[in-house]
Design an enzyme around this catalytic site. Structure first.
Site, PDB file in Angstrom:
ATOM      1  CE  LYS A 139       4.317 145.460 -45.962  1.00  0.00           C
ATOM      2  NZ  LYS A 139       5.594 145.788 -46.662  1.00  0.00           N
ATOM      3  CG  HIS A 281       8.082 102.501 -15.276  1.00  0.00           C
ATOM      4  ND1 HIS A 281       7.083 103.447 -15.310  1.00  0.00           N
ATOM      5  CD2 HIS A 281       7.854 101.767 -14.156  1.00  0.00           C
ATOM      6  CE1 HIS A 281       6.291 103.313 -14.266  1.00  0.00           C
ATOM      7  NE2 HIS A 281       6.725 102.291 -13.548  1.00  0.00           N
TER       8      HIS A 281
END
Length: 522
Positions: A139, A281
């Site tokens: 912070k 596929h």
């Protein structure tokens, strides 16, 4: 323009003490004062490094077996202090501004995964003060440098020696971001552990999905493209789980390569005997088990050579040179997936630039995987379909009993149909697929396609075993199947017309097995 900040005082509290002695020595040589918690202080003192015990500075001892040691206002105020705003407070309460924080935590993730760990060990590994210190330092990154990983130590030393003990804004920002990610990852592991506890206590087996899903994914690599070339794609891995595929050769993988490889590995690992499964596929187009990898490959390929073109070939045994040469001579392939490969086989396949080799770990399958599908602004989640098929649950519902051979083929067929797109039908004989129909909107169309493909290749379906991923809604399917000479059908059962289906099987002298388990795959 953000300014550099000068390092005068450093707080050190590390569980992972890799490189900390050398780092601390460099800090002292640059006239930086050190403060440390008891465990870290002991290590530094033993190396002759001057350091002040945090407890001496705060005038408050570490208590509760170390549960409380950094939770003190003088520490947090020193980290959060802003020189331009808080000077009076600092002077009033004799607070020392802390410019550099070096910290890492108890190894919660490692403790959870240790075989000898119990719940009490795990709970005691939850760090309390550390995350708060990191949040305070991050912070206040305008003034404070926060370091959570040993590999940053050398860069910090270089920067302070080059810049007269100063650290740049860019470095502080980068380290703050890294530190906050460190907390996020740490908290993720704790939440995951408590989620498992909550699930065990509160939910039945049926409703065992977690109430909250907490995953952290990190991009492992960019993929060449997505399902189509105009789509971007990347491979993201769970940060706290081992990724079990390693690319050994070939060009960058595509989205479809990785997706098909995952299905291929899952399917081929259903078998203990040497097996080969070819995926096209998203669905198997050929599969077989045999005495060795070459025989299995040839059987799988000959099941449907047309579909095998450009397919993903997977094995559950070591790939040898002879099989590698046969594959190259037989078909076009972009990806081969294996658990192991001989040096000669790898050398042979490496000659082909288009062939990618993926090696997977035998621990690839997991019975507690979640299947996650993205939809618009949400996810659909279900338990994975992986399960050990138990023949004890099967029920022979026909008058004609299946032979031992038919049961073996039925089990093989069931393990393949699990991975086919619904509606799905697979014909099997002698532990190899002979024709497949999948991805249809009706079951009878799937059957017709499988029969049509068999006819085109002059494959006789007589005495074959057929597996269906779901029940037969009408007897018309059985009528068509019977004309091909199929001798056994395995399906879940559960239709309102089951009695009619069974009666049709009896009339056509077909043995029929109900598994009581459906395998839809959408």
């Amino acid at each position: 323009m953000k300014k550099n900040t000068t390092i005068r005082n450093a707080l050190i509290s590390v569980f992972d003490k890799t490189g900390i002695t050398e780092f601390a020595q460099k800090l002292v040589q640059n006239n930086i004062n050190l403060f440390a918690t008891s465990g870290t202080k002991k290590i530094l003192k033993a190396s002759g490094i001057k350091v002040t015990d945090i407890s001496k500075y705060t005038n408050f001892p570490e208590i509760m077996s170390g549960r409380v040691k950094t939770l003190h206002h003088k520490i947090y105020a020193g980290i959060l202090a802003r020189p331009d705003h808080d000077k009076n407070i600092i002077n009033k309460y004799n607070i020392i501004p802390i410019d550099l924080v070096i910290i890492n935590f108890y190894p919660f993730f490692e403790t959870v995964n240790e075989k000898k760990s119990n719940h009490n060990n795990i709970i005691e590994s939850i760090d309390i003060g550390g995350p708060t210190i990191i949040r305070a330092a991050a912070k206040n990154y305008d003034y404070v440098t926060i370091v959570t990983k040993p590999h940053y130590y050398n860069n910090i030393v270089k920067e302070i020696e080059k810049n007269n003990n100063q650290i740049s804004y860019e470095t502080r920002l980068e380290l703050a971001h890294t530190a906050l990610q460190y907390i996020f990852n740490y908290d993720y592991n704790i939440v995951t552990y408590f989620s498992h506890l909550y699930t065990k206590k509160k939910h039945s087996t049926f409703n065992s999905l977690p109430k909250y899903l907490n995953y952290i994914f990190k991009k492992k690599q960019n993929l060449s493209y997505g399902e189509n070339t105009h789509q971007q794609a990347g491979l993201y891995v769970n940060l706290f789980h081992k990724y079990n595929m390693v690319q050994m050769t070939g060009k960058t993988l595509s989205y479809n390569n990785v997706s098909d490889a995952d299905i291929a590995i899952s399917c081929v690992q259903e078998f203990n005997d040497p097996a080969c499964v070819i995926i096209k596929h998203g669905s198997p187009c050929g599969a077989a088990i045999s005495k060795n990898d070459l025989s299995a490959y040839l059987s799988a390929y000959n099941s449907d050579p047309t579909s095998a073109f450009g397919g993903i070939i997977s094995f559950n045994t070591q790939l040898n040179e002879k099989t590698a040469k046969t594959i190259i001579a037989t078909q076009f392939v972009e990806l081969i997936v294996i658990p192991d490969i001989t040096n000669l086989a790898l050398k042979e396949l490496s000659k082909k630039k288009n062939i990618r080799i993926l090696k997977y770990s035998n621990e690839y399958l997991s019975s507690n995987q979640l299947n996650i599908k993205s939809i618009n602004k949400a996810f659909l989640i279900q338990n994975d379909c992986f399960d050990n098929i138990d023949q004890k649950d099967w029920k022979v519902v026909s008058k004609k009993l299946p032979t031992s051979k038919e049961k073996r083929d039925a089990l093989f067929a069931l393990k393949i149909v699990k991975y086919l797109k619904s509606n799905a039908i697979v014909y099997v004989r002698n532990l190899k697929t002979i024709s497949i129909g999948a991805g249809q909107t009706s079951r009878i169309d799937a059957i017709k396609i499988a029969i049509k493909k068999a006819c085109e290749r002059n494959i006789d379906l007589k005495n074959s075993v057929l597996a269906s991923d779901a029940f037969f809604p009408f007897t018309d399917s059985i009528d068509i199947i019977s004309k091909q000479g199929t001798s056994c059908i395995i399906q879940p059962g559960g239709s309102i017309r089951d009695e009619e289906i069974i009666s049709s099987a009896n009339q056509n002298n077909i043995s029929m097995i109900f598994t009581k388990k459906r395998y839809f795959k959408h």
